[in-house]
Design a protein around this motif. Structure first.
Motif, short mmCIF file in Angstrom:
data_model
loop_
_atom_site.label_atom_id
_atom_site.label_comp_id
_atom_site.label_asym_id
_atom_site.label_seq_id
_atom_site.Cartn_x
_atom_site.Cartn_y
_atom_site.Cartn_z
N TYR A 1 -22.01 -15.47 24.21
CA TYR A 1 -21.66 -15.77 22.82
C TYR A 1 -20.15 -15.89 22.60
N TRP A 2 -19.34 -15.70 23.66
CA TRP A 2 -17.89 -15.90 23.51
C TRP A 2 -17.58 -17.40 23.58
N ASN A 3 -16.94 -17.92 22.53
CA ASN A 3 -16.61 -19.35 22.55
C ASN A 3 -15.22 -19.57 23.17
N GLY B 1 -12.27 -17.53 21.99
CA GLY B 1 -12.21 -16.11 22.27
C GLY B 1 -12.85 -15.21 21.23
N TRP B 2 -13.79 -15.73 20.43
CA TRP B 2 -14.50 -14.87 19.49
C TRP B 2 -16.00 -15.17 19.56
N LEU B 3 -16.81 -14.20 19.13
CA LEU B 3 -18.27 -14.30 19.24
C LEU B 3 -18.82 -15.20 18.14
N ALA C 1 -21.15 -8.42 17.89
CA ALA C 1 -21.64 -8.45 19.27
C ALA C 1 -23.15 -8.21 19.31
N THR D 1 -24.19 -10.62 25.69
CA THR D 1 -22.99 -10.82 24.87
C THR D 1 -22.05 -11.84 25.47
N GLN D 2 -21.99 -11.92 26.81
CA GLN D 2 -21.03 -12.82 27.46
C GLN D 2 -21.29 -14.28 27.13
N SER E 1 -20.93 -20.12 23.71
CA SER E 1 -20.40 -20.79 24.90
C SER E 1 -21.13 -22.10 25.22
#
Length: 434
Positions: free
Chosen positions: A229-231, A234-236, A221, A226-227, A260
């Motif tokens: 980088y969530w693909n 469901g992982w960063l 993270a 951070t929001q 994202s």
């Protein structure tokens, strides 16, 4: 009489309180004076000690060269064991050991060191000798190949953890700066023509100069945003776009986008998009009776353009020509999937969660792509066992898909032209087989 006794008792009590207060104030003042004297004495002590150290250093530097000791004294550094690097690696490592630990042959390793020497050479100082160039490169390659913790590499190579971190950062920057113009650059017109011939003969897709794809690299993270980088899985991650030739060697890389980010958005912000939309890759040639420029192959995450083909969405309503087109395109486009597979298998810092700072991750990814090309061009062997870690990864790659509304209507005609061509090719092959 009773009033006099009460007044006397009150006066005695007040006297006692005043005397106690005076003693407390006197004691506190004495303690403060003592603390001030102690601090002054301590400061004078360290000042004198610092002065003596400076005088000793001045005395050492003013001595003639002939009087200097054979081994410089390390004043403030810890002396680590370097026996494993100097004796085991440099003298006893077999070719298979070099390939397993550094992902390249010994000859390629020293070739790499020679090319990075102008950027990474350091001078010895009076306080400590500089870390050898080969050792700094080896530390970085070990980290890129295994993604093990800094403390493990620190103990192995006999250097500090901060030194390992600095080696990785410096070597990756040097690789991108010094080697990318040599090993990962936009191809010339002759190289594009060679790539088109190879795509036609090896993969059966004419007028193609390359394939483009995307790779999600797992990360920890980040400290901010951070929001983003969530693909979709469901992982960063951070996203990397890569274009390869028919041999699976990268010639265009865009790295560091948040997980994202849509693949089509990355493409539109790359030099690949500008080149394809503005001037194309090669002059148009006759194809099925019509002039047609050269193009690239992509997946469903990219828009359909005259210079970028992708397969038809799978359905029962596809014509035989469209099915033939899909088979040929997926076969030819697999070269970029194979390139990403070999990239992550060889440099497993892209496979496991990368704990480096976000300003270092894009450079590390680009450096791995450059090193991939170095190993492929110099013919370094690839161990198939490395692929096991990639195939068994717990986080599958996200799949992206753009809306058909973003497709170019003119590109539909180009795709139908290829459908007709591939259907004719398959019919001719069936006739010959009969």
């Amino acid at each position: 009489m009773a009033d006099d006794e009460a007044l006397r008792a009150l006066m005695l009590a007040l006297s006692y309180v005043l005397m106690k207060r005076r003693r407390d104030v006197t004691s506190a003042n004495a303690q403060r004076r003592h603390e001030v004297q102690r601090r002054v004495a301590r400061r004078q002590y360290f000042h004198q000690r610092h002065k003596r150290m400076i005088m000793m250093l001045i005395a050492q530097t003013s001595r003639p060269v002939a009087e200097l000791p054979a081994r410089p004294t390390r004043v403030w550094s810890n002396i680590e064991s370097t026996d494993w690097w100097e004796r085991v690696v440099m003298r006893e490592f077999q070719p298979s050991d070099w390939l397993e630990k550094f992902r390249m042959t010994k000859e390629t390793f020293f070739l790499l060191c020679g090319k990075l020497k102008p950027r990474l050479t350091r001078q010895d100082t009076r306080l400590r000798p500089a870390l050898p160039l080969e050792k700094r490169v080896a530390v970085a390659l070990w980290r890129l190949a295994s993604n093990v913790e800094y403390r493990t590499i620190s103990s192995l190579f006999g250097v500090g953890r901060s030194t390992v971190c600095k080696c990785v950062r410096d070597v990756c920057h040097a690789i991108v700066l010094m080697l990318r113009p040599l090993y990962l650059r936009s191809p010339s017109e002759q190289e594009l023509e060679d790539a088109a011939r190879l795509f036609a003969t090896r993969w059966g897709f004419p007028r193609c100069v390359g394939a483009v794809g995307s790779l999600h690299v797992p990360i920890i993270a980040p400290s901010s945003d951070t929001q983003h980088y969530w693909n979709s899985r469901g992982w960063l991650s951070v996203v990397t776009q890569g274009a390869v030739n028919a041999l699976g060697q990268f010639w265009d890389v865009c790295a560091g986008f948040p997980g994202s980010t849509e693949h089509s958005e990355i493409l539109q912000n790359s030099t690949l998009w500008a080149r394809g939309c503005e001037r194309g890759f090669l002059p148009p040639l006759d194809f099925m009776g019509r002039p047609l420029g050269h193009l690239m192959l992509g997946d469903a995450g990219f828009p359909l353009k005259r210079w970028l083909m992708k397969s038809h969405p799978e359905s029962l309503e596809l014509t035989p020509g469209q099915r033939a087109f899909n088979r040929r395109l997926e076969r030819a486009r697999a070269v970029v999937d194979l390139a990403f597979l070999r990239l992550r298998a060889r440099w497993q810092c892209l496979l496991k969660r990368n704990d480096c700072r976000m300003d270092v991750v894009p450079t590390m990814i680009e450096a791995c792509c450059v090193l991939h090309n170095v190993c492929e061009l110099h013919g370094d062997a690839f161990d198939a066992r490395w692929e096991e870690a990639v195939r068994s990864e717990e986080s599958p790659q996200p799949a992206d898909e753009v809306s058909p509304a973003s497709d170019d209507p003119d590109a539909q005609e180009v795709r139908e032209l290829f459908c007709e061509y591939f259907l004719q090719q398959e019919n001719q092959q069936r006739t010959l087989d009969c």
